[in-house]
Design a protein around this motif. Structure first.
Motif, mmCIF file in Angstrom:
data_model
loop_
_atom_site.group_PDB
_atom_site.id
_atom_site.type_symbol
_atom_site.label_atom_id
_atom_site.label_comp_id
_atom_site.label_asym_id
_atom_site.label_seq_id
_atom_site.Cartn_x
_atom_site.Cartn_y
_atom_site.Cartn_z
ATOM 1 N N MET A 188 17.981 18.169 54.751
ATOM 2 C CA MET A 188 18.554 19.316 54.014
ATOM 3 C C MET A 188 17.493 20.413 53.867
ATOM 4 N N PRO A 189 17.876 21.628 54.117
ATOM 5 C CA PRO A 189 16.888 22.726 54.076
ATOM 6 C C PRO A 189 16.466 23.089 52.652
ATOM 7 N N ASP A 190 15.302 23.757 52.572
ATOM 8 C CA ASP A 190 14.756 24.230 51.308
ATOM 9 C C ASP A 190 14.733 25.767 51.288
ATOM 10 N N LEU A 191 14.732 26.293 50.070
ATOM 11 C CA LEU A 191 14.532 27.743 49.880
ATOM 12 C C LEU A 191 13.165 27.945 49.252
ATOM 13 N N LEU A 192 12.405 28.889 49.802
ATOM 14 C CA LEU A 192 11.134 29.280 49.187
ATOM 15 C C LEU A 192 11.190 30.779 48.920
ATOM 16 N N LEU A 193 10.964 31.156 47.670
ATOM 17 C CA LEU A 193 11.009 32.575 47.293
ATOM 18 C C LEU A 193 9.772 32.892 46.480
ATOM 19 N N GLU A 194 9.050 33.928 46.882
ATOM 20 C CA GLU A 194 7.929 34.387 46.066
ATOM 21 C C GLU A 194 8.049 35.878 45.836
ATOM 22 N N LEU A 195 7.899 36.280 44.574
ATOM 23 C CA LEU A 195 7.926 37.694 44.213
ATOM 24 C C LEU A 195 6.517 38.057 43.756
ATOM 25 N N LEU A 196 5.802 38.793 44.607
ATOM 26 C CA LEU A 196 4.419 39.158 44.305
ATOM 27 C C LEU A 196 4.407 40.533 43.645
ATOM 28 N N SER A 197 3.735 40.624 42.506
ATOM 29 C CA SER A 197 3.745 41.901 41.789
ATOM 30 C C SER A 197 2.358 42.206 41.248
ATOM 31 N N GLU A 198 2.245 43.345 40.600
ATOM 32 C CA GLU A 198 1.034 43.626 39.847
ATOM 33 C C GLU A 198 1.073 42.749 38.591
ATOM 34 N N GLU A 199 -0.018 42.670 37.850
ATOM 35 C CA GLU A 199 -0.204 41.629 36.839
ATOM 36 C C GLU A 199 0.912 41.543 35.787
ATOM 37 N N ILE A 200 1.518 40.370 35.727
ATOM 38 C CA ILE A 200 2.593 40.074 34.775
ATOM 39 C C ILE A 200 1.958 39.675 33.436
ATOM 40 N N THR A 253 7.321 32.171 41.734
ATOM 41 C CA THR A 253 7.690 31.430 42.943
ATOM 42 C C THR A 253 8.775 30.422 42.605
ATOM 43 N N LEU A 254 9.759 30.346 43.501
ATOM 44 C CA LEU A 254 10.842 29.397 43.300
ATOM 45 C C LEU A 254 10.998 28.531 44.540
ATOM 46 N N HIS A 255 11.088 27.230 44.321
ATOM 47 C CA HIS A 255 11.277 26.290 45.423
ATOM 48 C C HIS A 255 12.544 25.492 45.124
ATOM 49 N N VAL A 256 13.589 25.698 45.947
ATOM 50 C CA VAL A 256 14.829 24.943 45.763
ATOM 51 C C VAL A 256 14.943 23.956 46.923
ATOM 52 N N VAL A 257 15.075 22.704 46.578
ATOM 53 C CA VAL A 257 15.058 21.628 47.578
ATOM 54 C C VAL A 257 16.481 21.133 47.832
ATOM 55 N N GLY A 258 16.774 20.852 49.114
ATOM 56 C CA GLY A 258 18.010 20.153 49.455
ATOM 57 C C GLY A 258 19.262 20.989 49.328
ATOM 58 N N LEU A 259 19.239 22.154 49.938
ATOM 59 C CA LEU A 259 20.442 22.992 49.965
ATOM 60 C C LEU A 259 21.187 22.726 51.269
ATOM 61 N N PRO A 260 22.512 22.879 51.302
ATOM 62 C CA PRO A 260 23.233 22.768 52.574
ATOM 63 C C PRO A 260 22.897 23.967 53.470
ATOM 64 N N ILE A 293 7.878 40.474 48.921
ATOM 65 C CA ILE A 293 8.782 39.343 48.730
ATOM 66 C C ILE A 293 8.640 38.408 49.923
ATOM 67 N N LEU A 294 8.383 37.141 49.636
ATOM 68 C CA LEU A 294 8.394 36.128 50.679
ATOM 69 C C LEU A 294 9.660 35.311 50.454
ATOM 70 N N CYS A 295 10.470 35.159 51.515
ATOM 71 C CA CYS A 295 11.680 34.370 51.341
ATOM 72 C C CYS A 295 12.032 33.658 52.630
ATOM 73 N N THR A 296 12.006 32.324 52.598
ATOM 74 C CA THR A 296 12.319 31.560 53.806
ATOM 75 C C THR A 296 13.306 30.452 53.469
ATOM 76 N N PHE A 297 14.001 30.003 54.533
ATOM 77 C CA PHE A 297 14.993 28.952 54.369
ATOM 78 C C PHE A 297 14.983 28.083 55.606
ATOM 79 N N GLY A 298 14.894 26.778 55.445
ATOM 80 C CA GLY A 298 14.930 25.906 56.619
ATOM 81 C C GLY A 298 14.519 24.496 56.250
#
Lengths: 308, 813
Positions: B1-13, B53-60, B162-167
């Motif tokens: 099952m594929p995963d989603l990786l999302l990173e939102l890079l910004s100036e200091e939060i 950063t968000l990592h979602v595991v096991g998406l269809p 923004i980094l965003c990948t799926f696979g």
């Protein structure tokens, strides 16, 4: 004139750096203000759609911060180096860090941090989000993305950098007392210190600010400046355009400084304090509104000429 | 099952927003996925100063196929209608339609539309930008050229990439194309701002986390905290020192660095003469550094193990309170964001310089403040507004001092000391130190009081009168402190009640619930016998006497006169007006009494419930006999007679203490339910009684009686209260019940008056055989109406008797 050798060297290095970034290097505004933000080159120029890049030193007066020359860190008169870039370029943080390199702060040796600090000026009806910039635990600059000035949305947003020059100079010169700063970069008999230039002034103005400033006159001056501001605003109003936003704004600045002096003298009670701040803010708002009806504020030049 | 990786890079939060932002990102994205039918196996979010950063595991890989049947026109309908249907169903031609038969309406066309599930990345491309655009930052901003346009993207600080990948594990994940605010997503990010600024590419979470680690970024905030905690302890240990642990500071510092590096700095030993709390506050607030302490060779009781909040009141006289910081070391731990090329020497030197400057300021404040005695500062309190309608801190202090004096005998304090402590309690608000560090209020007052030779009890009261600050905060026990702490809170409650600023729903801006809970805990944990009604009236008189013209004029305009005469001209401000205002003030205050008491009852219920007491028992006791008729009306008429006493009505007629009728004095018959301690003791006694067999039986019998009464009273439309006619009772069982009731009611009420609740319960328990026998043998609803009435009156008597201790009808089970 190395920045770590002299106070003036630090100023020159910052001016050179920002000049290279396309800033107009302006001179200080010729009125007493509490911060570089009050300079019309920041307050008013932050309003309206026109791009704007400027940098300048602004002597800033905080009457309440006077310590009779006895505190090594606090002054009632000090210098800010102010940079305003509208719209803010996408790499403003990198430019800021490069400016620190330019004055001798090595980012491989020093711990530079952006720590949350949202800026708000109740008297100017202005706010923005940003940080205080720390170098090894010391706040050396304010970094703000203006969101609102004089009660108006900034569109586009301007980035504002304010360097506390004395603090920065103390840091790069390795000095513990502001009055020991080397001002002119020379040694021996030719050396001029910050104390040589300003210690007497700090003592005299502290006496003035806390003990002797003529409060009757100041109350009068506040009322006069307020009235003049309003009358200039009325006189310059041409409906779609305004012809005297800048002179009116001068009176707003004056009222603000007079208020600060009255506050230092302790003659304004807590409840009155808020009302004085609101009165100055009303002036600032009206001046901002007037500025938006000028060429500098974005009105097409043709329209101004037509009317003239 | 594929995963989603999302990173939102910004100036200091901002550090304080990071944890919630990570959680919000996880929740919003996964909720949106589930809503669209995408289930997942797991999801985790991370935050650093520069990235979410968000990592979602096991998406269809794609959504579910859906097939839908749509009903069309009748067979034989006009061509235009059929063609229109074909078109609207998205079919190629009429041949694609099926025909269905309906026995009633005949044949009609049906279109079967198959919707294949959309590829997940396509759904993500729509869903993620919406989450980003509507992200719930506490404060957000616009920036750059785009900010000139309406609807520009808002983020907490400028969003940079923004980094965003799926696979899946087995193939190279694809980039999910996102377009937000002029940014296009990719597979690149950056490492540490200073130590690894070059672009980093990653498409799988494991690679990403590893690349960041190599790029000097610790992604997981929990790990950053652990690193700081351990490294700080190690550094301290190497010097024979201990870190003064500070979780809030740790959390913040972990949000200020991506690569934590702990370093140790020092300051001049001579600064240790400043109070340790001041050193800590200075170094913590301005520098975000941890302070260190020397481990005590032989820890004294209440010594190093106890937190800084548990200073021992016994030692109030000494300048250094017992507590952890007594033995601070002249060192501190700072947390840097870089591994400096000189090993951190310049960073340490810079931080030491700032700490030195700040401690010099603090020392200056400490020395300057002690030059002015606390009582000389009181005038300055006139410049501090407490609340615009309740006047200044000065006026408030006057009230609290008067109230503390009056409360003192009831809590066992010396009235003079209580008044003195109350008068000085707020003086430290005008000191330079508290101006700089508001969190040191109270504590500085104690130091300065001790320094100017106030008694230990007064000094301790100045520090602790704000307590308890919450449900878990320590409750003061020193009598002088208790008097001032009660006066402080009661004045707040009565004042805000008088101007009608009560808590509503979740809104409690003046922390009045906390104040009421504070009173409750002070009373219960010190086992104080206080009549709240009486104390309320003391506080109310203080408010009426000394509240500024502000409060009076406020009440004059908001409180209607008692007798609204018609057509009255607007009242001119003047002496009359002021007197009228004072009268109305007194009325408002009186009207607030029962309201405030029921507020206290509610808070008491919450408090007791949280400690495991049964809420039904609390209600039963609060509704016990005598409460509704006994104490309050008397109290009200007493107060009302004051308020109608004319111009001087707001003045106290006589001090309650001078009448020998102290605030905490005798309790009225039946036990006041405004005496919190008594209420609690009754609840406890009742609980114990109900745990016995006798108790359970009596409860059942009383409930049975009450039920019968309720039904019959409703049927007849009358009450059966009133004494039964003993002579008219026929059966033995009812006669012996009547006798038992008369005995038990008398004994119970006697015992309640003596506040012996166990005895009251015992008296009731003795009813059991008579009650059991009665219900066994006697038919209540006899045919003879007179007999029936008499028996119902007997049941009413039982109800009344039990109400001496509690309203059994409120008890569950």
């Amino acid at each position: 004139m190395r920045p770590e050798r002299s106070f003036q060297g630090l100023i020159l290095a910052l001016q050179t750096f920002w000049a290279e970034q396309g800033c107009a290097i302006l001179q200080p505004y010729d009125m007493e203000v509490g911060a570089g933000t009050f300079h019309p080159a920041t307050t008013l120029r932050a309003l309206g759609p026109r791009p704007w890049r400027a940098a300048y030193v602004q002597p800033s007066r905080r009457p309440k911060d006077g310590r009779y020359g006895e505190n090594p860190n606090r002054l009632q008169h000090y210098y800010q180096f102010q940079v305003i870039l509208k719209p803010n370029p996408p790499n403003l943080q990198e430019l800021y860090l490069a400016s620190l390199e330019a004055i001798g702060v090595d980012s491989t040796l020093h711990d530079i941090r952006f720590v949350e600090d949202d800026w708000e000026s109740p008297t100017l009806g202005a706010w923005g989000l940003g940080w205080e910039c720390w170098c090894d635990g010391m706040e050396v600059s304010q970094f703000t993305y203006f969101q609102q000035v004089a009660g108006f949305e900034c569109a586009p947003v301007a980035g504002e950098l304010t360097y506390g020059l004395e603090r920065l100079a103390m840091y790069v010169q390795g000095v513990e007392n502001v009055y020991d700063l080397n001002f002119n970069g020379l040694d021996g008999a030719e050396r001029v210190t910050y104390g040589d230039v300003f210690l007497q002034a700090e003592q005299e103005y502290s006496r003035h600010n806390f003990e002797h400033a003529d409060t009757d006159m100041l109350f009068r001056q506040f009322r006069d400046a307020e009235a003049a501001c309003k009358s200039y605003l009325a006189a310059g109003d041409r409906g779609e355009r305004h012809e005297m936003a800048l002179p009116a704004y001068d009176q707003c600045i004056k009222a603000s400084h007079v208020f600060n002096l009255l506050d230092a003298r302790g003659v304004i009670s807590v409840t009155e304090r808020q009302s004085y701040i609101l009165r100055v803010r009303d002036l600032a708002r009206s001046c901002g509104a007037a500025w938006r009806k000028t060429e500098g504020g974005g009105v097409a030049p043709a329209a101004v000429q037509d009317a003239a | 099952m594929p995963d989603l990786l999302l990173e939102l890079l910004s100036e200091e939060i901002p550090a304080r927003m990071q944890a919630k932002a990570a959680e919000d990102l996880r929740r919003l994205v996964t909720d949106a996925l589930v809503e669209q039918g995408f289930l997942y196996e797991g999801a985790r979010a991370y935050a650093t100063p520069r990235r979410l950063t968000l990592h979602v595991v096991g998406l269809p890989a794609k959504g579910k196929d859906v097939s839908e049947e749509r009903k069309g026109p009748r067979v034989g309908a006009p061509d235009a209608a059929v063609d229109g249907f074909v078109k609207s169903a998205g079919l190629a031609s009429r041949e694609a339609l099926a025909v269905q038969t309906d026995p009633k309406k005949g044949d009609f066309y049906v279109a079967r539309i198959d919707k294949p599930g959309r590829p997940t990345p396509q759904v993500l491309s729509e869903l993620l930008p919406a989450v980003i655009r509507n992200f719930p930052w506490p404060k957000s901003m616009r920036w750059g050229e785009a900010s000139a346009e309406a609807g520009a993207l808002r983020w907490v600080r400028p969003l940079q990439s923004i980094l965003c990948t799926f696979g899946s594990e087995t193939e190279t994940p694809e980039i999910v194309p996102l377009l937000v605010g002029g940014l296009v997503s990719g597979d690149a990010t950056r490492g540490h701002r200073f130590m690894a600024p070059a672009p980093i590419q990653a498409r799988r979470f494991d690679d990403y986390a590893a690349a960041l680690e190599a790029g000097r970024v610790v992604l997981d905030a929990e790990r950053r905290r652990d690193i700081i905690r351990h490294d700080a302890r190690d550094l301290a240990f190497a010097q024979g020192l201990e870190v003064v642990e500070d979780d809030a500071l740790l959390e913040e510092v972990a949000g200020l660095v991506e690569w934590p590096v702990c370093l140790m700095g020092r300051f001049d030993e001579s600064f240790l003469q400043i109070p340790p709390e001041v050193i800590r506050a200075t170094i913590r607030a301005n520098q975000k550094c941890f302070v260190l302490r020397r481990p005590a060779a032989a820890p004294a009781p209440g010594g190093p193990e106890a937190g800084p909040d548990s200073a021992d009141p016994e030692s109030a006289g000494s300048l250094a309170p017992a507590g952890v910081e007594q033995i601070l070391a002249n060192s501190f731990i700072l947390v840097s964001n870089i591994e400096a090329s000189d090993g951190g020497a310049a960073i340490v030197a810079g931080n030491e310089r700032v700490v030195r400057a700040r401690l010099s300021d603090a020392k200056f404040f400490w020395d300057t403040d002690r030059k002015t005695r606390l009582e000389e500062r009181l005038g300055k309190l006139e410049n501090i507004v407490f609340h615009e309608k309740l006047g200044t801190q000065f006026e408030r202090v006057e009230r609290i001092a008067a109230l503390a004096r009056e409360l003192a005998p009831a809590v066992g304090a010396d009235p003079g000391e209580a008044e003195r402590a109350a008068r000085l309690a707020k003086a430290d608000l005008t000191t330079e130190m508290v101006g700089e560090f508001p969190e040191l209020q109270g504590l500085m007052g104690r130091y300065y009081a001790a320094a100017q030779g106030e008694s230990p009890a007064v000094a301790a009261a100045i520090e602790d009168h704000y307590r308890p600050l919450g449900p878990s905060d320590r409750v003061p026990s020193d009598p002088v402190t208790v008097a001032v702490a009660l006066a402080d809170k009661l004045d707040t409650l009565v004042g805000f009640w008088a101007i009608d600023e009560k808590p509503t729903g979740s809104k409690d801006p003046y922390a009045l619930r906390r104040a009421a809970l504070g009173v409750i805990r002070l009373v219960l944990e010190n086992e104080l016998r206080l009549s709240l009604a009486r104390v309320y009236r003391l506080a109310a008189r203080a408010v009426a006497r000394s509240a500024g013209a502000t409060l009076k004029s406020h009440l004059a305009t908001t409180t209607r006169p008692a007798s609204p005469a018609s057509g009255e001209a607007p009242v001119q401000p003047g002496p009359d007006m002021r007197e009228g205002a004072a009268e109305r003030l007194a009325q408002a205050v009186v009207a607030g009494e029962s309201d405030l008491l029921s507020f206290f009852h509610d808070r008491l219920k919450v408090y007791l419930r949280e400690r495991g007491a049964r809420h039904d028992l609390i209600d039963a006791v609060l509704n016990a006999h005598g409460e509704s008729q006994g104490r309050h009306p008397e109290a009200r008429s007493q107060a009302a007679s004051q308020s109608t006493g004319g111009a001087g009505s707001a003045e106290p007629q006589a001090s309650p203490t001078s009448q020998g009728d102290q605030a905490g004095g005798a309790t009225a018959p039946g036990g006041g339910n405004d005496d919190l301690l008594t209420v609690v003791r009754r609840v406890e006694a009742l609980g114990r009684f109900l745990a016995t067999e006798d108790g359970q039986n009596l409860l059942a019998a009383t409930k049975r009686a009450a039920n019968i009464l309720r039904i019959e009273e409703k049927k007849d439309g009358r009450s059966f209260d009133g004494m039964p006619e003993i002579g008219a009772l026929v059966e033995t069982e009812e006669r012996s019940l009547a006798l038992a009731l008369a005995r038990a009611a008398g004994a119970a009420s006697e015992a309640v008056r003596a506040e012996d609740f166990e005895a009251a319960m015992r008296a009731l328990a003795e009813l059991r055989p008579a009650v059991d026998a009665f219900f066994d043998k006697v038919t209540v609803n006899a045919e003879d109406p007179a007999l029936r009435e008499n028996r119902l009156k007997l049941l009413a008597m039982l109800r009344r008797a039990t109400r001496e201790v509690a309203d059994f009808a409120k008890i569950e089970g």
